[in-house]
Design a protein around this motif. Structure first.
Motif, PDB file in Angstrom:
ATOM      1  N   ALA A  37       0.828  -1.208   0.000  1.00  0.00           N
ATOM      2  CA  ALA A  37       0.000   0.000   0.000  1.00  0.00           C
ATOM      3  C   ALA A  37       0.861   1.256   0.000  1.00  0.00           C
ATOM      4  O   ALA A  37       2.090   1.199   0.121  1.00  0.00           O
ATOM      5  CB  ALA A  37      -0.917  -0.010   1.219  1.00  0.00           C
ATOM      6  N   CYS A  38       0.207   2.402  -0.116  1.00  0.00           N
ATOM      7  CA  CYS A  38       0.898   3.690  -0.065  1.00  0.00           C
ATOM      8  C   CYS A  38       1.592   3.828   1.290  1.00  0.00           C
ATOM      9  O   CYS A  38       0.952   3.669   2.335  1.00  0.00           O
ATOM     10  CB  CYS A  38      -0.095   4.830  -0.255  1.00  0.00           C
ATOM     11  N   SER A  39       2.874   4.133   1.277  1.00  0.00           N
ATOM     12  CA  SER A  39       3.635   4.165   2.525  1.00  0.00           C
ATOM     13  C   SER A  39       3.404   5.437   3.323  1.00  0.00           C
ATOM     14  O   SER A  39       3.617   5.463   4.537  1.00  0.00           O
ATOM     15  CB  SER A  39       5.128   3.997   2.241  1.00  0.00           C
ATOM     16  N   ARG A  40       2.973   6.511   2.663  1.00  0.00           N
ATOM     17  CA  ARG A  40       2.644   7.747   3.376  1.00  0.00           C
ATOM     18  C   ARG A  40       1.556   8.487   2.603  1.00  0.00           C
ATOM     19  O   ARG A  40       1.511   8.453   1.375  1.00  0.00           O
ATOM     20  CB  ARG A  40       3.878   8.626   3.575  1.00  0.00           C
ATOM     21  N   ILE A  41       0.690   9.139   3.359  1.00  0.00           N
ATOM     22  CA  ILE A  41      -0.435   9.864   2.762  1.00  0.00           C
ATOM     23  C   ILE A  41      -0.509  11.242   3.404  1.00  0.00           C
ATOM     24  O   ILE A  41      -0.526  11.367   4.635  1.00  0.00           O
ATOM     25  CB  ILE A  41      -1.770   9.108   2.981  1.00  0.00           C
ATOM     26  N   ARG A  42      -0.584  12.248   2.579  1.00  0.00           N
ATOM     27  CA  ARG A  42      -0.635  13.617   3.086  1.00  0.00           C
ATOM     28  C   ARG A  42      -2.054  13.983   3.528  1.00  0.00           C
ATOM     29  O   ARG A  42      -3.034  13.402   3.078  1.00  0.00           O
ATOM     30  CB  ARG A  42      -0.154  14.602   2.015  1.00  0.00           C
ATOM     31  N   PHE A  43      -2.128  14.952   4.401  1.00  0.00           N
ATOM     32  CA  PHE A  43      -3.410  15.483   4.856  1.00  0.00           C
ATOM     33  C   PHE A  43      -4.224  15.959   3.657  1.00  0.00           C
ATOM     34  O   PHE A  43      -3.697  16.596   2.743  1.00  0.00           O
ATOM     35  CB  PHE A  43      -3.156  16.646   5.819  1.00  0.00           C
ATOM     36  N   GLN A  44      -5.517  15.594   3.647  1.00  0.00           N
ATOM     37  CA  GLN A  44      -6.469  15.946   2.591  1.00  0.00           C
ATOM     38  C   GLN A  44      -6.216  15.195   1.288  1.00  0.00           C
ATOM     39  O   GLN A  44      -6.754  15.571   0.247  1.00  0.00           O
ATOM     40  CB  GLN A  44      -6.474  17.464   2.313  1.00  0.00           C
TER      41      GLN A  44
END
Length: 300
Positions: free
Chosen positions: A204-211
């Protein structure tokens, strides 16, 4: 801590004791009348739970019907009777299949806020065993004495995954994201970021930004029936069609983690699933030491 109600007790609380004739009440609006034994034994309670709890998605949160209950020493088998305009129109008992019960009730009282149309019905015909799920999560974290949030998130991810598998419900991702402060935020960044935690499913995506995406959308509970209609959806797995995201809060009420579930079918999660995972999040919040989750994350 207050003892949690069982699903059966919670369902029974929605039925008011009958103060007058159900037939008379049904002249105002439809009545769903629950008849049950006065002092049900263990077998009768099991039968009552089997009848009532799976049908609550049609009865909960409605102001267009009246729910009443009555008990009698002469009653040996629980039943739900629908009355309209002073007369009985249908009855469901502990006999028969859930789908048959749903069909009979929908014909008389229609769909509900939890299940507004047939598109959500498959989730309720094959519900996860929420009581067992919550029991497993609570018991596992309590009996092992493990308070590390990563270790507990790993095992809870597996428990969640297998709860869906055992119910015959499709799922293609179940896991956690942790909220971490950014050590080096850029001008366009929020000061926190979501970092991938333990999960079951494809990478999966290792990091996700706010919004960003469903998870990053203000880090609040989101039940999305079609992710392709969600603005900015992040397709970590192209097979995902619907998603449920539930936040885990710390003692100060701040979001410290997210439970993220993906389904390869549209309308993959029900309102009942959402309620269950809000409770899973509460158990996780209390079962873990979250101090290290606040360590700053340095983005590449």
């Amino acid at each position: 801590m207050a003892q949690q109600l069982t699903p059966l007790d919670a369902a029974l609380q929605l039925f008011a004791p009958a103060q007058e004739s159900a037939a008379a009440q049904s002249k105002i609006k439809p009545v769903v009348a629950l008849s049950l034994p006065q002092e049900p034994d263990r077998k009768q309670k099991r039968e009552l739970q089997k009848l009532l709890v799976p049908l609550m998605f049609l009865l909960r949160g409605r102001d267009d019907i009246t729910l009443v209950q009555s008990s009698s020493s002469e009653t040996t088998t629980s039943s739900l009777e629908v009355l309209k305009d002073g007369a009985e129109v249908t009855t469901v008992t502990t006999e028969g299949e859930l789908k048959q019960h749903v069909t009979k009730l929908v014909e008389q009282i229609g769909w509900s806020p939890d299940c507004p149309d047939e598109g959500q019905l498959h989730n309720y015909l094959s519900p996860i065993n929420a009581e067992e799920l919550l029991g497993d999560v609570a018991a596992f974290t309590a009996t092992t004495g493990q308070r590390d949030y990563v270790a507990n998130a790993a095992n809870v991810s597996a428990i969640i995954w297998h709860a869906f598998v055992e119910a015959g419900r499709p799922i293609n991702w179940a896991g956690f994201y942790f909220v971490r402060p950014l050590a080096n935020p850029k001008e366009t960044d929020h000061d926190h970021i979501l970092i991938l935690g333990p999960f079951m499913g494809k990478p999966a995506c290792s990091r996700i930004r706010f919004q960003s995406g469903v998870c990053g959308a203000a880090w609040r509970t989101q039940r999305i029936s079609d992710v392709h209609e969600f603005p900015g959806h992040i397709a970590c797995d192209d097979a995902s069609e619907s998603e449920l995201v539930v936040p885990v809060f710390d003692k100060q009420g701040e979001v410290i983690a997210l439970i993220d579930l993906d389904c390869p079918k549209k309308n993959g999660f029900s309102a009942e699933d959402e309620r269950s995972f809000v409770e899973v999040a509460r158990v996780m919040s209390e079962a873990c030491d979250w101090g290290n989750v606040g360590l700053p994350y340095t983005q590449p």
